[in-house]
Write an enzyme that holds these catalytic residues in place. Structure first.
Site, short mmCIF file in Angstrom:
data_model
loop_
_atom_site.label_atom_id
_atom_site.label_comp_id
_atom_site.label_asym_id
_atom_site.label_seq_id
_atom_site.Cartn_x
_atom_site.Cartn_y
_atom_site.Cartn_z
N HIS A 108 0.87 -1.18 0.00
CA HIS A 108 0.00 0.00 0.00
C HIS A 108 0.91 1.23 0.00
O HIS A 108 2.02 1.19 0.54
CB HIS A 108 -0.84 -0.07 1.28
N ASP A 127 2.63 -4.63 7.72
CA ASP A 127 1.45 -3.79 7.53
C ASP A 127 0.25 -4.72 7.65
O ASP A 127 -0.07 -5.47 6.73
CB ASP A 127 1.52 -3.12 6.15
N GLN A 139 -5.03 -5.02 6.80
CA GLN A 139 -6.05 -5.94 6.30
C GLN A 139 -5.99 -7.29 7.00
O GLN A 139 -6.84 -8.14 6.76
CB GLN A 139 -5.87 -6.16 4.78
N LYS A 188 -10.77 -0.35 10.22
CA LYS A 188 -10.93 -1.52 9.35
C LYS A 188 -11.34 -2.76 10.13
O LYS A 188 -11.44 -3.85 9.57
CB LYS A 188 -9.63 -1.78 8.59
N CYS A 243 -4.73 2.71 -3.65
CA CYS A 243 -3.46 3.13 -3.01
C CYS A 243 -2.37 2.10 -3.22
O CYS A 243 -1.57 1.84 -2.30
CB CYS A 243 -3.66 3.39 -1.53
C1 LIG Z 1 -2.77 -2.80 3.39
C2 LIG Z 1 -3.04 -1.42 3.89
N1 LIG Z 1 -2.04 -0.70 4.43
C3 LIG Z 1 -2.24 0.54 4.90
C4 LIG Z 1 -3.46 1.14 4.84
C5 LIG Z 1 -3.59 2.53 5.38
O1 LIG Z 1 -4.44 2.57 6.49
P1 LIG Z 1 -4.95 4.00 7.02
O2 LIG Z 1 -5.45 4.72 5.83
O3 LIG Z 1 -6.01 3.64 7.99
O4 LIG Z 1 -3.79 4.69 7.65
C6 LIG Z 1 -4.53 0.43 4.28
C7 LIG Z 1 -5.87 1.01 4.16
O5 LIG Z 1 -6.14 1.98 3.53
C8 LIG Z 1 -4.31 -0.87 3.80
O6 LIG Z 1 -5.30 -1.57 3.24
#
Ligand SMILES: Cc1ncc(COP(=O)(O)O)c(C=O)c1O
Ligand SMILES: Cc1ncc(COP(=O)(O)O)c(C=O)c1O
Lengths: 136, 394, 394, 136
Positions: free
Chosen positions: C113, C188, C191, C214, C352
């Protein structure tokens, strides 16, 4: 508010629709109304900025009347361009500059789209008026 | 006004709540609480670039907060952060790191909150920047010393209104003097925006930081207002989703508006709640309330002095209704606990302003801070509570 | 389960909501919404070092969130952030900046991401660090390439479960291989935690980042879990209140626990809400739901393929119930808007993850992601919605 | 749970109080019960760590029995120290190690204090037991 006949018809056509799906279908049908701007003519000047997807608009003056050509990858954006074409094609520059994007709201086209896309419509509308002003 | 705030129907230690810890955080009106519940119950979705209905509503709800901030404070840019502290750190990283270098001067004051000291100390250490602290004399900024400190300054960071003393600094003079030497100005307005309406553009500062939770909004959200000038000199701080334009393995390009500084999923429900608070407060006559509260606080200060207390707040016109005081022998913590036993909430300690405590020659103070929903009866309960404490500890 | 979630009583474009945008954010059960309202209505105050009753309740409510996080995930340290993105940026600044230098190697993957790419690109640019991207082949991490990339690596940052493909990476192998070369590992898990219960200490990673929103919790809050080892190597990131021990004009000293990384007023109500979500989810049989949702998603994927769609998710065992797909000619945005007209919320775009999109050779996908409250009837509505779109666009 | 007599009395004394203010007053009265540790004897070893305010505790063994001296700047902390003194003074080390801080909870002393201060009581309690163990 009173609108030019073509726009008035368009507003009524949309207002008659109850279902959102059908509204979007009709919107996409308007993609037929726009004269396509061929890929070869796409450039940074006719690119619609701030749009999420690809969209181009070009304004020509034909015998003192406004004529719009456009292209987009999203069909509903093409539909919006079609509606814009109906609103401006064949009008004088002065008539175009008097228009406001509210007619699309009145038709319920804008509120049926998410903010970013309805902003896209306003962006395209503004771009048309700007180009018309430049061409005057 | 208390009936707008559900918390005032609760008892604390069997007594009606008298909440005088407003400089720490304020209470929330029903409309703010409900707006957030409603958001989660009806429109919850992630924002930006999405095409479904909920996402559209969520985007609109969140961006409304920014729109209201820009309108209310007449600001060119409003970056949404998690609070004042993050807003100031954002300036240190996004502007400071790229525009200050070895030998440059930052001017702070002795009455800054830790949030407006520590980020600069951290930056200064890394980049050999000089920090000058404008002294506080008799509870006020020494403006002569300020002018001296200003020589060759690149950045001036000043608390608009002190969270300990309530004193409102002469920010108009501070800004015009700073601008005259070409320094950028950051205002820590955490305690200012709850009490007065500020026209950011007219005031002429470059950065202004504040928190929603101190103005009847939710926790977890705040803002940094930024002038055009300063905005153009800023580089991204945190990286992630939403703040980028394109990402490739070779590198990334960034958004050009506020989103550039809002990496990741934003504080969506908090934005909705803050928007509700901003709408609510726009219907409040801040000026009238401010005068009213200042007069209550001044009375309280007088009464405390009459009872032998040292009062550190001067409560001049424009100052916030904050009364910092100490008893000659009773420890602030005992004092506050005995007030709490009577339903009265005040704060004790260094109030995140240790340098100011050092200057006052105390390790902490008791602080009673008043806000919109406080009234004369709260002051009465507070004072009779004080009397009972004095009796018990005699 | 839908009756626990008030949002499902609303209509979207006149149709019952079928929410399949769960990888972007999840819906909130009543108990979470109510816990936050209740906090604001009953216990709202600022936390830490305060002696009055409300402040005590607020501190307890907020710290409960940390306690639950440490218990549930068996973590040495749990720093509360505003989300996954801030958590990863925290590692880049608080650990990366102080433990990586010119020539050092960070290993990322092509399926990260943006939140796990951009912070490292920013750090790498400043410090001449080398970034190696492990390629994705047929929707899976190329583990042979991973082993090659690992040579001399100091830090490995991997998405536990992909938000685009739903694929769960072999994190156990990734961690043991990384540890063998002495590299620290960041997961990370944005998910991952919604779908499986992770034992952080047993897994052996050094950092794990995720977001409350999430996993049925509020927006504006997330966490970084940290191992003892890594924690001892970290320096403060943002400066401000609450994270300090002492502040003088000459310099400051910092707290030694998690507060060191939580500058300023924390996300108090959000902590209370997340604690409620953690308690709620601890009563959910994640494993059973995961199996159920994966089977629904696999059916959906089959059906989409039958209708001529390209499906990018492989939906193997352990993968999340995420179906990314495209139609050969219909633009994702048109597709999603026509689904939304039928009450079905899906996401379109690059999610993203532009580098992964580049690898897949598309500019975006349509993504239907399933969560606890989704059931077979949602899949049916979705598929008949798809059919209507195909008919209309034929 | 059954407690040593001195503690049982203390629990009852507190349980009889209805009003929080009075409870705190009684708590402060217990500050009389502790033998003061003079300032000259304050050091890093007898400093109570993790306490917001200043607090010191020292354990001595007098003829095989535990004896506690303490000091604090906050009167209520002195009160807590007084209660601790009552609980441990004159007991054998074994008896002290068998104690748990729950009695203060039962008396309603702890829930009448905010978390940080009741944590402070636990911290002091743990420190006493640690020192007793070291002195055995
Ligand atoms: C795999 C992953 N990493 C990072 C993020 C970033 O999370 P956040 O936007 O809550 O900081 C997300 C979600 O958008 C994600 O799906
Ligand atoms: C003057 C001042 N500055 C900064 C802050 C920090 O605000 P926050 O904790 O919301 O980040 C506060 C409040 O605590 C304050 O009163």
């Amino acid at each position: 508010m009173s609108w030019p006949v073509a726009i008035q018809e368009l507003i009524e056509e949309f207002q008659d629709i109850d279902e959102q799906f059908e509204r979007l279908e009709v919107l996409m049908e308007f993609s037929e109304e726009v004269e396509e701007l061929p890929v070869e003519s796409w450039n940074n000047h006719n690119l619609v900025k701030g749009c999420q997807s690809i969209a181009h608009i070009e304004i020509e003056m034909v015998e003192g009347k406004v004529w719009m050509k456009a292209a987009a990858d999203v069909k509903m954006v093409q539909g919006l361009q079609g509606i814009l074409s109906i609103a401006v094609n064949g009008s004088t520059p002065e008539e175009v500059l008097e228009l406001t994007p509210e007619f699309a709201e009145e038709a319920g086209i804008l509120n049926s789209l998410t903010p970013s896309r309805s902003n896209g419509f306003r962006t395209m509308f503004d771009m048309v008026q700007r180009n018309v002003r430049e061409a005057m | 006004m208390k009936q707008d705030f559900p918390i005032f129907s609760r008892l604390v230690n069997g007594k009606p709540l008298v909440y005088l810890d407003n400089a720490a955080t304020t209470q929330k009106p029903s409309c703010v609480i409900d707006a957030m519940s409603e958001f989660y119950s009806v429109s919850n979705a992630n924002v930006h670039r999405a095409v479904h209905t909920l996402a559209g509503e969520a985007t609109e709800g969140y961006e409304k907060c920014r729109k209201l901030l820009k309108q209310r404070y007449n600001a060119e840019y409003a970056v949404i952060t998690s609070g004042t502290t993050e807003a100031i750190n954002l300036v240190a990283h996004a502007w400071g790191k790229h525009n200050l270098s070895s030998g440059d001067v930052i001017v702070l004051t002795e009455m800054e909150h830790h949030s407006d000291i520590v980020p600069w100390q951290m930056l200064a250490e890394k980049s050999a920047i000089e920090i000058r602290y404008v002294p506080v004399t008799d509870g006020k900024l020494d403006m002569d010393a300020f002018e001296v400190a200003l020589e060759d300054a690149k950045l001036v960071c000043v608390v608009h209104t002190s969270n300990v003393l309530g004193v409102r600094n002469p920010v108009e003079d501070i800004i015009s003097l700073s601008k005259a030497v070409g320094a950028k100005v950051l205002l820590d307005a955490a305690q200012a925006v709850p009490h007065e309406l500020i026209d950011f553009r007219e005031l002429g500062a470059d950065f202004m930081a504040f928190s929603a939770h101190k103005m009847c909004g939710p926790t977890g959200i705040g803002a940094l207002l930024i002038s055009n000038d300063a905005f153009s000199e800023m580089e991204p701080f945190m990286g992630g989703g939403d703040m980028i334009d394109t990402v490739t393995l070779e590198g990334s390009t960034y958004q050009t508006n506020e989103h550039k500084f809002e990496a990741g999923t934003p504080r969506i429900a908090e934005g909705v709640g803050w928007a509700a608070a901003l709408e609510w407060i726009s219907n409040v006559d801040l000026e009238a309330h401010h005068a009213r509260l200042l007069s209550i606080a001044s009375d309280v200060a007088e009464q405390l002095k009459n009872r032998g207390m040292a009062v550190y707040s001067s409560l001049g016109p424009g100052d916030a209704a904050v009364v910092s005081f100490n008893h000659p022998t009773i420890h602030p913590e005992d004092f506050a606990r005995l007030l709490d036993a009577q339903g009265v909430a005040v704060r004790t300690g260094h109030h995140c302003a240790q340098p100011l405590m050092d200057k006052l020659g105390v390790s902490g103070t008791i602080r009673a801070s008043f806000y919109l929903y406080n009234d004369a009866s709260d002051a009465e309960v507070f004072l009779s509570g004080v009397d009972r404490v004095l009796e018990a500890m005699a």
